[in-house]
Write an enzyme that holds these catalytic residues in place. Structure first.
Site, PDB file in Angstrom:
ATOM      1  N   ASN A   1       0.932  -1.285   0.120  1.00  0.00           N
ATOM      2  CA  ASN A   1      -0.188   0.079   0.011  1.00  0.00           C
ATOM      3  C   ASN A   1       0.956   1.402  -0.041  1.00  0.00           C
ATOM      4  OD1 ASN A   1      -1.895   2.168   0.279  1.00  0.00           O
ATOM      5  ND2 ASN A   1      -2.418   1.521   2.655  1.00  0.00           N
ATOM      6  N   TRP A   2       1.064   2.147  -1.067  1.00  0.00           N
ATOM      7  CA  TRP A   2       1.953   2.977  -1.190  1.00  0.00           C
ATOM      8  C   TRP A   2       1.613   4.158  -0.643  1.00  0.00           C
ATOM      9  CZ3 TRP A   2       3.997   3.140  -7.335  1.00  0.00           C
ATOM     10  CH2 TRP A   2       4.655   1.993  -7.495  1.00  0.00           C
ATOM     11  N   LYS A   3       0.111   4.279  -0.331  1.00  0.00           N
ATOM     12  CA  LYS A   3      -0.392   5.561   0.298  1.00  0.00           C
ATOM     13  C   LYS A   3      -0.052   6.713  -0.702  1.00  0.00           C
ATOM     14  CE  LYS A   3      -0.184   3.001   4.859  1.00  0.00           C
ATOM     15  NZ  LYS A   3       0.035   3.387   6.243  1.00  0.00           N
TER      16      LYS A   3
ATOM     17  N   HIS B   1      -9.328   1.148   5.078  1.00  0.00           N
ATOM     18  CA  HIS B   1      -8.256   1.385   5.663  1.00  0.00           C
ATOM     19  C   HIS B   1      -8.558   2.411   7.088  1.00  0.00           C
ATOM     20  CE1 HIS B   1      -4.025   2.459   6.560  1.00  0.00           C
ATOM     21  NE2 HIS B   1      -3.856   1.563   5.955  1.00  0.00           N
TER      22      HIS B   1
ATOM     23  N   GLU C   1      -6.868   4.770   7.928  1.00  0.00           N
ATOM     24  CA  GLU C   1      -6.726   5.915   7.705  1.00  0.00           C
ATOM     25  C   GLU C   1      -7.950   6.703   6.816  1.00  0.00           C
ATOM     26  OE1 GLU C   1      -3.050   5.400   5.648  1.00  0.00           O
ATOM     27  OE2 GLU C   1      -2.047   4.922   7.675  1.00  0.00           O
TER      28      GLU C   1
ATOM     29  N   GLU D   1      -5.136  -4.778  10.783  1.00  0.00           N
ATOM     30  CA  GLU D   1      -4.223  -3.940  11.077  1.00  0.00           C
ATOM     31  C   GLU D   1      -4.563  -2.887  12.290  1.00  0.00           C
ATOM     32  OE1 GLU D   1      -2.473  -2.591   6.651  1.00  0.00           O
ATOM     33  OE2 GLU D   1      -3.886  -1.153   7.257  1.00  0.00           O
TER      34      GLU D   1
ATOM     35  N   GLY E   1       2.704   2.444  11.040  1.00  0.00           N
ATOM     36  CA  GLY E   1       3.643   3.386  10.610  1.00  0.00           C
ATOM     37  C   GLY E   1       4.470   4.030  12.053  1.00  0.00           C
TER      38      GLY E   1
ATOM     39  N   SER F   1       3.834  -1.764  10.652  1.00  0.00           N
ATOM     40  CA  SER F   1       5.003  -1.882  10.727  1.00  0.00           C
ATOM     41  C   SER F   1       5.736  -3.253  10.439  1.00  0.00           C
ATOM     42  CB  SER F   1       5.421  -1.680  12.328  1.00  0.00           C
ATOM     43  OG  SER F   1       5.107  -0.320  12.414  1.00  0.00           O
TER      44      SER F   1
ATOM     45  N   GLY G   1       2.970  -1.105   4.508  1.00  0.00           N
ATOM     46  CA  GLY G   1       3.087   0.359   3.889  1.00  0.00           C
ATOM     47  C   GLY G   1       4.253   0.844   3.594  1.00  0.00           C
ATOM     48  N   GLY G   2       4.875   1.343   4.712  1.00  0.00           N
ATOM     49  CA  GLY G   2       6.367   2.078   4.569  1.00  0.00           C
ATOM     50  C   GLY G   2       7.410   1.013   3.677  1.00  0.00           C
TER      51      GLY G   2
HETATM   52  P1  13P Z   1       3.145   0.417   7.576  1.00  0.00           P
HETATM   53  O1  13P Z   1       3.588  -0.915   7.141  1.00  0.00           O
HETATM   54  O2  13P Z   1       3.686   1.544   7.212  1.00  0.00           O
HETATM   55  O3  13P Z   1       2.951   0.112   9.086  1.00  0.00           O
HETATM   56  O4  13P Z   1       1.548   0.599   7.242  1.00  0.00           O
HETATM   57  C1  13P Z   1       0.856  -0.447   7.200  1.00  0.00           C
HETATM   58  C2  13P Z   1      -0.350  -0.071   6.394  1.00  0.00           C
HETATM   59  O5  13P Z   1      -1.142   0.966   6.731  1.00  0.00           O
HETATM   60  C3  13P Z   1      -0.541  -0.656   5.331  1.00  0.00           C
HETATM   61  O6  13P Z   1      -1.999  -0.609   4.836  1.00  0.00           O
END
Ligand code: 13P
Length: 252
Positions: free
Chosen positions: A9-11, A97, A99, A169, A175, A215, A236-237
């Protein structure tokens, strides 16, 4: 056997050139290095879907979006529909998600509509659920996650439910560098699977892939993916670096 899936997930990251370079690197590394049968998905920002999709064509990396609107079409300035996403080649879509829930106030009811439309358009929805740290501390995390499933997914018929991928999640792990322990992840994944079994039966529950997100990194993916009810990750990251992302895929 349940499908093993690792989705990036590149966000809201990368510009066009960076996105193309990253997708190309991931495609090449997956092609040359990954020998397991993990399904790999890149969930990229809307403007990059079409070109990244073209770049991935013929590879084993699938294309995903990060959101879709709950209505078919109309006067919703700035929004993007499931049908549009389908027409540019996306086959997966992340819905719910944390977010989106936090910053855009998406509700379980609204997500049920998004899920319906995504399924109607032939997507594999990656439905996100997960509790806050406060909820975990109050020991209501399991019932909270179950209610997210109840209100957004459990109206589905058995055949439609089987199209869903779930991503657990925990919000406190996203993050933050703080990962759920393998015990915490396995406990919740097992609770989710039991809850699915109570609604759709054990056979359906045993077929649903449940991904962990929060994470997840190359150095902890192996132990998380070794949990019996963890079927992969939503990353994510670490998905923003091809090396890290591909090392996570190779953790199976
Ligand atoms: P991180 O891997 O950066 O913690 O993010 C997880 C995430 O929200 C994937 O959708």
């Amino acid at each position: 056997m349940r499908k093993k899936i690792v989705a990036g997930n590149w966000k809201m990251n990368k510009n066009f050139d960076e996105a193309m370079a990253l997708a190309s690197e991931v495609k090449n590394m997956v092609n040359t290095e990954v020998t397991n049968n993990t399904i790999v998905v890149l969930c990229v920002p809307f403007p990059f879907l079409y070109p990244v999709g073209k770049l991935l064509e013929g590879s084993r990396v699938a294309l995903g979006a990060q959101n879709a609107h709950e209505k078919e079409a109309g006067a919703y300035t700035g929004e993007v529909s499931a049908g549009m996403l389908k027409s540019v080649g996306a086959t997966y879509v992340i819905l719910g998600h944390s977010e989106r829930r936090e910053y855009f106030k998406e509700t379980n009811t609204q997500l049920a509509e998004k899920i319906n439309l995504a399924i109607k358009h032939g997507f594999t929805p990656i439905f996100c659920c997960g509790e806050s740290l406060d909820q975990r501390n109050q020991n209501i995390h399991i019932s909270f996650v179950k209610s997210q499933l109840d209100e957004s997914l459990f109206h589905l018929s058995e055949s439609d439910f089987k199209k869903i991928v779930i991503a657990y999640e925990p919000i406190w792990a996203i993050g933050t560098g703080v990962t759920a322990t393998t015990e915490q992840a396995q406990e919740m994944h097992n609770e989710i699977r039991q809850h699915i079994a109570s609604r759709y039966g054990t056979s359906v529950a045993s077929e649903i892939s449940i991904l962990y997100g929060g994470s997840c990194k190359p150095d902890n993916a192996k132990e998380l993916f070794a949990c019996p009810d963890v079927d992969g990750g939503l990353i994510g990251g670490a998905s923003l670096k091809a090396r890290d992302f591909v090392d996570i895929i190779k953790s199976f």
